[in-house]
Scaffold this motif. Structure first.
Motif, PDB file in Angstrom:
ATOM      1  N   GLY A 152       0.788  -1.228   0.000  1.00 58.61           N
ATOM      2  CA  GLY A 152       0.000   0.000   0.000  1.00 58.61           C
ATOM      3  C   GLY A 152       0.816   1.272   0.000  1.00 58.61           C
ATOM      4  N   PHE A 153       2.146   1.189   0.042  1.00 56.30           N
ATOM      5  CA  PHE A 153       2.972   2.392   0.060  1.00 56.30           C
ATOM      6  C   PHE A 153       3.034   3.018  -1.328  1.00 56.30           C
ATOM      7  CE2 PHE A 153       6.024   1.590   3.894  1.00 56.30           C
ATOM      8  CZ  PHE A 153       4.926   1.562   4.738  1.00 56.30           C
ATOM      9  N   ASP A 154       2.886   4.354  -1.374  1.00 57.31           N
ATOM     10  CA  ASP A 154       3.190   5.056  -2.611  1.00 57.31           C
ATOM     11  C   ASP A 154       4.684   5.380  -2.625  1.00 57.31           C
ATOM     12  OD1 ASP A 154       3.554   7.315  -0.953  1.00 57.31           O
ATOM     13  OD2 ASP A 154       1.487   7.958  -1.254  1.00 57.31           O
ATOM     14  N   TRP A 155       5.150   6.008  -3.710  1.00 52.06           N
ATOM     15  CA  TRP A 155       6.589   6.246  -3.863  1.00 52.06           C
ATOM     16  C   TRP A 155       7.142   7.152  -2.760  1.00 52.06           C
ATOM     17  CZ3 TRP A 155      10.229   3.649  -5.874  1.00 52.06           C
ATOM     18  CH2 TRP A 155      11.457   4.224  -6.218  1.00 52.06           C
ATOM     19  N   GLU A 156       6.393   8.204  -2.409  1.00 51.76           N
ATOM     20  CA  GLU A 156       6.845   9.123  -1.362  1.00 51.76           C
ATOM     21  C   GLU A 156       6.927   8.404  -0.011  1.00 51.76           C
ATOM     22  OE1 GLU A 156       5.546  13.347   0.792  1.00 51.76           O
ATOM     23  OE2 GLU A 156       4.348  12.531  -0.852  1.00 51.76           O
ATOM     24  N   THR A 157       5.925   7.618   0.289  1.00 52.78           N
ATOM     25  CA  THR A 157       5.908   6.885   1.556  1.00 52.78           C
ATOM     26  C   THR A 157       7.042   5.868   1.602  1.00 52.78           C
ATOM     27  OG1 THR A 157       3.519   7.148   1.708  1.00 52.78           O
ATOM     28  CG2 THR A 157       4.506   5.426   3.060  1.00 52.78           C
ATOM     29  N   TYR A 158       7.330   5.237   0.470  1.00 50.75           N
ATOM     30  CA  TYR A 158       8.422   4.262   0.391  1.00 50.75           C
ATOM     31  C   TYR A 158       9.747   4.921   0.762  1.00 50.75           C
ATOM     32  CZ  TYR A 158      11.628   0.842  -1.696  1.00 50.75           C
ATOM     33  OH  TYR A 158      12.629  -0.059  -1.917  1.00 50.75           O
ATOM     34  N   HIS A 159       9.997   6.121   0.231  1.00 54.66           N
ATOM     35  CA  HIS A 159      11.235   6.834   0.548  1.00 54.66           C
ATOM     36  C   HIS A 159      11.249   7.296   2.003  1.00 54.66           C
ATOM     37  CE1 HIS A 159      13.488   7.027  -3.210  1.00 54.66           C
ATOM     38  NE2 HIS A 159      12.329   7.031  -3.821  1.00 54.66           N
ATOM     39  N   SER A 160      10.115   7.743   2.511  1.00 54.26           N
ATOM     40  CA  SER A 160      10.035   8.143   3.914  1.00 54.26           C
ATOM     41  C   SER A 160      10.304   6.953   4.828  1.00 54.26           C
ATOM     42  CB  SER A 160       8.659   8.740   4.224  1.00 54.26           C
ATOM     43  OG  SER A 160       8.436   9.919   3.479  1.00 54.26           O
ATOM     44  N   PHE A 161       9.810   5.793   4.422  1.00 53.02           N
ATOM     45  CA  PHE A 161      10.035   4.572   5.188  1.00 53.02           C
ATOM     46  C   PHE A 161      11.530   4.292   5.331  1.00 53.02           C
ATOM     47  CE2 PHE A 161      11.005   0.000   4.751  1.00 53.02           C
ATOM     48  CZ  PHE A 161      10.449  -0.495   5.923  1.00 53.02           C
ATOM     49  N   TRP A 162      12.267   4.399   4.238  1.00 53.93           N
ATOM     50  CA  TRP A 162      13.692   4.104   4.295  1.00 53.93           C
ATOM     51  C   TRP A 162      14.477   5.177   5.044  1.00 53.93           C
ATOM     52  CZ3 TRP A 162      15.692  -0.348   4.193  1.00 53.93           C
ATOM     53  CH2 TRP A 162      15.077  -1.375   3.460  1.00 53.93           C
ATOM     54  N   GLU A 163      14.014   6.405   5.005  1.00 55.70           N
ATOM     55  CA  GLU A 163      14.634   7.453   5.816  1.00 55.70           C
ATOM     56  C   GLU A 163      14.469   7.127   7.294  1.00 55.70           C
ATOM     57  OE1 GLU A 163      12.948  11.173   4.707  1.00 55.70           O
ATOM     58  OE2 GLU A 163      13.819  11.149   2.681  1.00 55.70           O
ATOM     59  N   PHE A 164      13.275   6.668   7.672  1.00 53.47           N
ATOM     60  CA  PHE A 164      13.037   6.282   9.060  1.00 53.47           C
ATOM     61  C   PHE A 164      13.916   5.105   9.456  1.00 53.47           C
ATOM     62  CE2 PHE A 164      10.918   2.914  11.483  1.00 53.47           C
ATOM     63  CZ  PHE A 164      11.025   3.483  12.751  1.00 53.47           C
ATOM     64  N   ILE A 165      14.017   4.081   8.603  1.00 49.67           N
ATOM     65  CA  ILE A 165      14.824   2.906   8.917  1.00 49.67           C
ATOM     66  C   ILE A 165      16.278   3.307   9.162  1.00 49.67           C
ATOM     67  CG2 ILE A 165      15.759   0.752   7.991  1.00 49.67           C
ATOM     68  CD1 ILE A 165      12.870   0.530   8.937  1.00 49.67           C
ATOM     69  N   SER A 166      16.796   4.228   8.364  1.00 54.88           N
ATOM     70  CA  SER A 166      18.166   4.695   8.533  1.00 54.88           C
ATOM     71  C   SER A 166      18.354   5.387   9.883  1.00 54.88           C
ATOM     72  CB  SER A 166      18.524   5.657   7.393  1.00 54.88           C
ATOM     73  OG  SER A 166      19.842   6.146   7.550  1.00 54.88           O
ATOM     74  N   LEU A 167      17.411   6.244  10.267  1.00 52.58           N
ATOM     75  CA  LEU A 167      17.483   6.928  11.559  1.00 52.58           C
ATOM     76  C   LEU A 167      17.370   5.937  12.704  1.00 52.58           C
ATOM     77  CD1 LEU A 167      15.170  10.008  10.809  1.00 52.58           C
ATOM     78  CD2 LEU A 167      17.653  10.062  11.156  1.00 52.58           C
TER      79      LEU A 167
END
Length: 201
Positions: A152-167
């Motif tokens: 269900g993730f769109d492209w923006e959410t997908y990138h936000s997800f990986w930013e969170f994982i990195s933090l």
């Protein structure tokens, strides 16, 4: 943080997991990849305590947050009501300052502010999936286990997800991601390929 040794699980005469070994230390991002029916979900359910292994040893030295593939939210409640319900289940006081600050952080992180008082049934599938992830983070676990998190993730959410994982990893926490598809293996400390109940060498 987590160590699984010689995990074996069978259902009837079918061996689903056969001598699985898995080790996750602090600040690590690891993945388990495999086709449907390979045994991924069975292994995850053993790790989180839903099922017991027939053989083997599992030890954990951390708190675990589990985000299942199927969303486990109450659709007739609002986002904030879901938070309060799950916080109580974890033994947290939602109105305590430190817990309220963490709730506000999650709201901002996943861009929930405008939906906070809406019933979940009114939200998009991607927003519900993000809520599913946020609820797994309520108790600030040291190890986050994600089963097919991209649904269900769109492209923006997908990138936000990986930013969170990195933090999340940068502050010493670890992530185990389970999926049928990994597009960029360079992001991970290790990717385990699960086939017919075994990890490929």
């Amino acid at each position: 943080m987590l160590k699984a040794e010689n995990i074996k699980k069978s259902f009837g005469k079918k061996t689903v997991l056969n001598r699985i070994n898995l080790d996750i230390g602090p600040a690590q991002l690891k993945a388990i990849v495999g086709e449907n029916g390979a045994g991924k979900s069975t292994l995850v359910k053993i790790i989180v305590g839903y099922w017991k292994a027939d053989e083997g040893k599992l030890s954990t030295k951390c708190s675990i947050g589990y985000c299942p593939q199927q969303t486990l939210v109450f659709k007739q409640l609002t986002i904030e009501e879901n938070y309060r319900y799950f916080a109580a289940a974890y033994g947290l006081q939602p109105d305590e300052r430190i817990n309220q600050e963490h709730f506000n952080y999650l709201m901002k992180l996943f861009k929930f502010e405008q939906y906070k008082n809406q019933k979940v049934i009114q939200l998009s599938g991607g927003t519900i999936q993000k809520l599913n992830l946020a609820l797994a983070l309520i108790h600030q676990p040291n190890l986050l286990i994600l089963d097919e998190p991209y649904n269900g993730f769109d492209w923006e959410t997908y990138h936000s997800f990986w930013e969170f994982i990195s933090l999340y990893k940068d502050i010493g926490n670890s992530v185990l991601l389970v999926s049928h598809l990994i597009t960029d293996k360079s992001l991970f400390d290790r990717v385990y390929q699960l086939n017919n109940g075994k990890f490929d060498a």
